[in-house]
Scaffold this motif. Structure first.
Motif, PDB file in Angstrom:
ATOM      1  N   ASN B 163       0.814  -1.219   0.000  1.00  0.00           N
ATOM      2  CA  ASN B 163       0.000   0.000   0.000  1.00  0.00           C
ATOM      3  C   ASN B 163       0.856   1.283   0.000  1.00  0.00           C
ATOM      4  O   ASN B 163       0.397   2.357   0.379  1.00  0.00           O
ATOM      5  N   THR B 164       2.112   1.130  -0.400  1.00  0.00           N
ATOM      6  CA  THR B 164       3.052   2.263  -0.336  1.00  0.00           C
ATOM      7  C   THR B 164       3.626   2.593  -1.714  1.00  0.00           C
ATOM      8  O   THR B 164       3.779   3.754  -2.073  1.00  0.00           O
ATOM      9  N   LEU B 165       3.911   1.557  -2.453  1.00  0.00           N
ATOM     10  CA  LEU B 165       4.537   1.740  -3.768  1.00  0.00           C
ATOM     11  C   LEU B 165       3.714   1.010  -4.820  1.00  0.00           C
ATOM     12  O   LEU B 165       3.306  -0.135  -4.602  1.00  0.00           O
ATOM     13  N   SER B 166       3.491   1.675  -5.932  1.00  0.00           N
ATOM     14  CA  SER B 166       2.793   1.008  -7.037  1.00  0.00           C
ATOM     15  C   SER B 166       3.459   1.365  -8.358  1.00  0.00           C
ATOM     16  O   SER B 166       4.076   2.435  -8.496  1.00  0.00           O
ATOM     17  N   LEU B 167       3.362   0.448  -9.296  1.00  0.00           N
ATOM     18  CA  LEU B 167       3.918   0.679 -10.628  1.00  0.00           C
ATOM     19  C   LEU B 167       2.765   0.828 -11.608  1.00  0.00           C
ATOM     20  O   LEU B 167       1.743   0.142 -11.488  1.00  0.00           O
ATOM     21  N   HIS B 168       2.922   1.702 -12.563  1.00  0.00           N
ATOM     22  CA  HIS B 168       1.798   1.948 -13.473  1.00  0.00           C
ATOM     23  C   HIS B 168       2.270   2.267 -14.894  1.00  0.00           C
ATOM     24  O   HIS B 168       3.433   2.599 -15.123  1.00  0.00           O
ATOM     25  N   ALA B 169       1.326   2.166 -15.806  1.00  0.00           N
ATOM     26  CA  ALA B 169       1.529   2.605 -17.195  1.00  0.00           C
ATOM     27  C   ALA B 169       0.431   3.600 -17.520  1.00  0.00           C
ATOM     28  O   ALA B 169      -0.709   3.438 -17.059  1.00  0.00           O
ATOM     29  N   GLN B 170       0.794   4.626 -18.269  1.00  0.00           N
ATOM     30  CA  GLN B 170      -0.190   5.689 -18.554  1.00  0.00           C
ATOM     31  C   GLN B 170      -0.245   5.993 -20.052  1.00  0.00           C
ATOM     32  O   GLN B 170       0.753   5.869 -20.760  1.00  0.00           O
ATOM     33  N   LEU B 171      -1.412   6.405 -20.459  1.00  0.00           N
ATOM     34  CA  LEU B 171      -1.586   6.908 -21.821  1.00  0.00           C
ATOM     35  C   LEU B 171      -2.199   8.304 -21.691  1.00  0.00           C
ATOM     36  O   LEU B 171      -3.268   8.460 -21.086  1.00  0.00           O
ATOM     37  N   SER B 217       3.572   6.579 -20.921  1.00  0.00           N
ATOM     38  CA  SER B 217       4.637   6.728 -19.931  1.00  0.00           C
ATOM     39  C   SER B 217       4.561   5.582 -18.927  1.00  0.00           C
ATOM     40  O   SER B 217       3.494   4.989 -18.704  1.00  0.00           O
ATOM     41  N   LEU B 218       5.711   5.284 -18.342  1.00  0.00           N
ATOM     42  CA  LEU B 218       5.807   4.244 -17.321  1.00  0.00           C
ATOM     43  C   LEU B 218       6.326   4.890 -16.048  1.00  0.00           C
ATOM     44  O   LEU B 218       7.233   5.730 -16.112  1.00  0.00           O
ATOM     45  N   GLY B 219       5.738   4.511 -14.896  1.00  0.00           N
ATOM     46  CA  GLY B 219       6.200   5.173 -13.683  1.00  0.00           C
ATOM     47  C   GLY B 219       5.809   4.463 -12.414  1.00  0.00           C
ATOM     48  O   GLY B 219       5.288   3.337 -12.428  1.00  0.00           O
ATOM     49  N   MET B 220       6.115   5.148 -11.327  1.00  0.00           N
ATOM     50  CA  MET B 220       5.781   4.596 -10.017  1.00  0.00           C
ATOM     51  C   MET B 220       5.156   5.678  -9.142  1.00  0.00           C
ATOM     52  O   MET B 220       5.377   6.874  -9.346  1.00  0.00           O
ATOM     53  N   HIS B 221       4.381   5.184  -8.189  1.00  0.00           N
ATOM     54  CA  HIS B 221       3.605   6.041  -7.306  1.00  0.00           C
ATOM     55  C   HIS B 221       4.057   5.692  -5.890  1.00  0.00           C
ATOM     56  O   HIS B 221       3.966   4.542  -5.471  1.00  0.00           O
ATOM     57  N   LEU B 236       7.568   8.184 -22.793  1.00  0.00           N
ATOM     58  CA  LEU B 236       8.063   7.504 -23.999  1.00  0.00           C
ATOM     59  C   LEU B 236       7.799   8.377 -25.237  1.00  0.00           C
ATOM     60  O   LEU B 236       7.005   9.320 -25.177  1.00  0.00           O
ATOM     61  N   PRO B 237       8.465   8.080 -26.350  1.00  0.00           N
ATOM     62  CA  PRO B 237       8.198   8.861 -27.575  1.00  0.00           C
ATOM     63  C   PRO B 237       6.715   8.863 -27.928  1.00  0.00           C
ATOM     64  O   PRO B 237       6.035   7.852 -27.768  1.00  0.00           O
ATOM     65  N   GLU B 238       6.238  10.001 -28.389  1.00  0.00           N
ATOM     66  CA  GLU B 238       4.790  10.122 -28.611  1.00  0.00           C
ATOM     67  C   GLU B 238       4.336   9.340 -29.848  1.00  0.00           C
ATOM     68  O   GLU B 238       5.117   9.069 -30.757  1.00  0.00           O
ATOM     69  N   PHE B 239       3.067   9.003 -29.823  1.00  0.00           N
ATOM     70  CA  PHE B 239       2.468   8.305 -30.972  1.00  0.00           C
ATOM     71  C   PHE B 239       2.017   9.311 -32.030  1.00  0.00           C
ATOM     72  O   PHE B 239       2.166   9.094 -33.221  1.00  0.00           O
ATOM     73  N   MET B 249      11.194  24.482 -36.671  1.00  0.00           N
ATOM     74  CA  MET B 249      11.605  23.097 -36.911  1.00  0.00           C
ATOM     75  C   MET B 249      10.448  22.134 -36.708  1.00  0.00           C
ATOM     76  O   MET B 249       9.469  22.474 -36.051  1.00  0.00           O
ATOM     77  N   SER B 250      10.586  20.963 -37.274  1.00  0.00           N
ATOM     78  CA  SER B 250       9.599  19.921 -36.992  1.00  0.00           C
ATOM     79  C   SER B 250      10.097  19.132 -35.783  1.00  0.00           C
ATOM     80  O   SER B 250      11.297  18.938 -35.605  1.00  0.00           O
ATOM     81  N   LEU B 251       9.155  18.713 -34.971  1.00  0.00           N
ATOM     82  CA  LEU B 251       9.486  18.133 -33.668  1.00  0.00           C
ATOM     83  C   LEU B 251       9.067  16.678 -33.576  1.00  0.00           C
ATOM     84  O   LEU B 251       8.065  16.267 -34.140  1.00  0.00           O
ATOM     85  N   GLN B 252       9.851  15.934 -32.828  1.00  0.00           N
ATOM     86  CA  GLN B 252       9.525  14.533 -32.555  1.00  0.00           C
ATOM     87  C   GLN B 252      10.014  14.245 -31.141  1.00  0.00           C
ATOM     88  O   GLN B 252      11.217  14.341 -30.870  1.00  0.00           O
ATOM     89  N   THR B 253       9.072  13.934 -30.259  1.00  0.00           N
ATOM     90  CA  THR B 253       9.475  13.693 -28.868  1.00  0.00           C
ATOM     91  C   THR B 253      10.301  12.422 -28.766  1.00  0.00           C
ATOM     92  O   THR B 253       9.928  11.382 -29.305  1.00  0.00           O
ATOM     93  N   ILE B 254      11.429  12.528 -28.073  1.00  0.00           N
ATOM     94  CA  ILE B 254      12.261  11.334 -27.907  1.00  0.00           C
ATOM     95  C   ILE B 254      12.203  10.816 -26.473  1.00  0.00           C
ATOM     96  O   ILE B 254      12.738   9.767 -26.170  1.00  0.00           O
ATOM     97  N   GLY B 255      11.533  11.527 -25.602  1.00  0.00           N
ATOM     98  CA  GLY B 255      11.409  11.055 -24.224  1.00  0.00           C
ATOM     99  C   GLY B 255      11.341  12.214 -23.267  1.00  0.00           C
ATOM    100  O   GLY B 255      11.435  13.375 -23.667  1.00  0.00           O
ATOM    101  N   GLY B 256      11.177  11.887 -22.008  1.00  0.00           N
ATOM    102  CA  GLY B 256      11.110  12.950 -21.029  1.00  0.00           C
ATOM    103  C   GLY B 256      10.750  12.411 -19.661  1.00  0.00           C
ATOM    104  O   GLY B 256      10.815  11.187 -19.426  1.00  0.00           O
TER     105      GLY B 256
END
Lengths: 204, 269
Positions: B163-171, B217-221, B236-239, B249-256
């Motif tokens: 109940n302290t740490l959780s892992l998640h995936a987000q869109l 994105s992938l992360g923890m809570h 993660l890089p955007e869809f 310039m034209s842009l393409q996310t590579i991460g963050g």
């Protein structure tokens, strides 16, 4: 005292006029470098441009003769009544120079090259002498017997950097049929976009 | 004439503000439906930074194209930063949540040479001079755009530990509208600065006022205390991304990265 101020103003005006009319010796190193963007349709040659990219290129039969970044791609030498354009590049594994000497054309300084705007020079004219020099394993400097050919200077225009006149840009095309090493050859798809300023114009 | 001009400006301003208020109203509309279908989990404050790979927009009249002049050129960079608040709600069960929010986005893009700090410059063509070719030496061109929008995040939390740490995936889907944009040129010679507006008006490069993207994105809570949780996400890089959000310039996310602080509304032990 008033007279002195008047004289001073007159001298200042003369100095300003002289400064405005004289040629500049300013040479931006970055601008004198070549911007070589390869032409997708003609591999090995730079794209045709009119922006002072300091490049030229042509095919000699199927081999590329084009400018490099190590030498000035053009030097203009005026001697007496003759003006010689030396196109310095790389051909067949070594440095090479195509010389085009125009008899009867003698610009005083590089700003005078503006008069070449939109002009066509017949390379088989008796007043036009062509040479080709190749410094690879052997050195050959020979006057070319021109079968036919023309040099079309489409644009000759002033170039300003930070609103200061610095050089003249010569852009255009060249095509030529001649004899090289006693073989008939064709110089085709020739294009050039060259800056001429204090650093590569000589009159002596 | 003056009255008509002022009235026109007022109408345009109200119209633009109305567009921005649409996002605010939509955000609170999303919050209002939670009572019927969702269970509110927490309120969060979040900060997001995305690094972007860039390709120079060749419609800018810059003499040296990227890659054509070796070892002395090639620094175009851009970052997208955002700051906002959001409310997370459970959907279906405790593993699935949806998070509508409201965010301020800042997109910065710039062109400069890698020897900028040593005075490196490049050449921008000034087409206002009809007498010949006129190049101005420029140290950098920078564009800053600000957007206001509504990000919506769908989160899946498959693992929870003690109940302290959780892992998640987000869109996450971002939808935003531009509230301001400014392009500035730093000239090699300060005396040339007076030409800035004329040059920019002649070039007349516009960027896209709408900004939208879809990324995962992938992360923890992590639970810091009963009242505060922390979330860290690797973006993660955007869809999908809207084009031309930078005119440079034209842009393409590579991460963050994404950092958020959560304040739960129902305290868990």
């Amino acid at each position: 005292m008033k007279l002195n101020i008047k004289r001073l103003k007159a001298l200042l005006a003369i100095a300003v006029i002289l400064a405005a009319s004289s040629c500049t010796y300013y040479n931006d190193f970055e601008f004198s470098r070549s911007v070589f963007t390869e032409d997708y349709d003609f591999p090995g040659l730079p794209i045709y441009s009119e922006l002072g990219y300091n490049t030229f290129g042509m095919y000699i039969d199927r081999k590329v003769f084009s400018s490099t970044d190590s030498a000035y791609p053009i030097k203009i030498i005026v001697n007496g009544d003759t003006c010689k354009f030396s196109l310095n590049g790389w051909y067949s594994g070594g440095p090479a120079t195509l010389g085009i000497a125009l008899i009867g054309f003698s610009p005083e300084d590089y700003p005078d090259l503006i008069q070449l705007n939109d002009s066509i020079i017949n390379l088989d004219d008796p007043n036009c002498i062509l040479t080709f020099t190749q410094n690879g394993h052997t050195t050959v400097a020979k006057k070319l017997d021109v079968i036919q050919g023309s040099l079309h200077i489409k644009q000759a225009k002033k170039l300003y950097i930070d609103t200061e006149f610095t050089r003249v840009i010569l852009s255009g095309t060249i095509a030529l049929k001649t004899f090289l090493f006693d073989d008939p050859v064709a110089f085709t798809n020739g294009r050039f976009d060259l800056g001429v300023g204090y650093e590569n114009f000589y009159n002596y | 004439m003056l009255v008509a001009s002022t009235a026109c400006k007022l109408i345009i301003t109200l119209y633009m503000r109305k567009r921005i208020w649409i996002f605010v109203v939509f955000f609170f509309s999303l919050l209002s439906i939670k009572a019927q279908y969702f269970k509110l989990k927490d309120i969060s404050v979040n900060m997001n930074r995305q690094d972007v790979s860039t390709i120079l927009n060749e419609s800018w009249p810059i003499r040296q194209d990227v890659g054509n002049l070796p070892n002395s050129w090639g620094n175009t960079f851009a970052t997208i930063k955002s700051f906002g608040v959001a409310s997370e709600m459970f959907v279906l069960n405790k593993k699935w949540t949806v998070t509508p929010g409201i965010s301020f986005y800042n997109l910065q893009s710039a062109i400069m040479k890698d020897d900028y700090t040593r005075g490196g410059h490049f050449f921008l063509r000034n087409d206002n001079n009809s007498d010949g070719l006129d190049f101005i030496r420029v140290k950098s061109i920078e564009e800053k755009s600000n957007y206001l929008g509504i990000p919506i995040t769908l989160k899946y939390t498959p693992f929870t530990f003690w109940n302290t740490l959780s892992l998640h995936a987000q869109l996450t889907a971002d939808l935003a509208y531009q509230i301001s944009s400014d392009t500035s040129i730093e000239f090699k010679l300060p005396a040339m600065q007076s030409l800035e507006r004329d040059i920019l008006n002649t070039i007349n490069q516009q960027n896209n006022p709408f900004y939208a993207s879809l990324y995962a994105s992938l992360g923890m809570h992590v639970k810091l205390s009963k009242m505060i949780y922390l979330s860290l996400d690797l973006v993660l890089p955007e869809f999908i991304r809207t084009s031309n959000n930078s005119s440079l310039m034209s842009l393409q996310t590579i991460g963050g990265g994404k950092f958020s602080i959560h304040f739960p509304l129902s305290i868990t032990k």
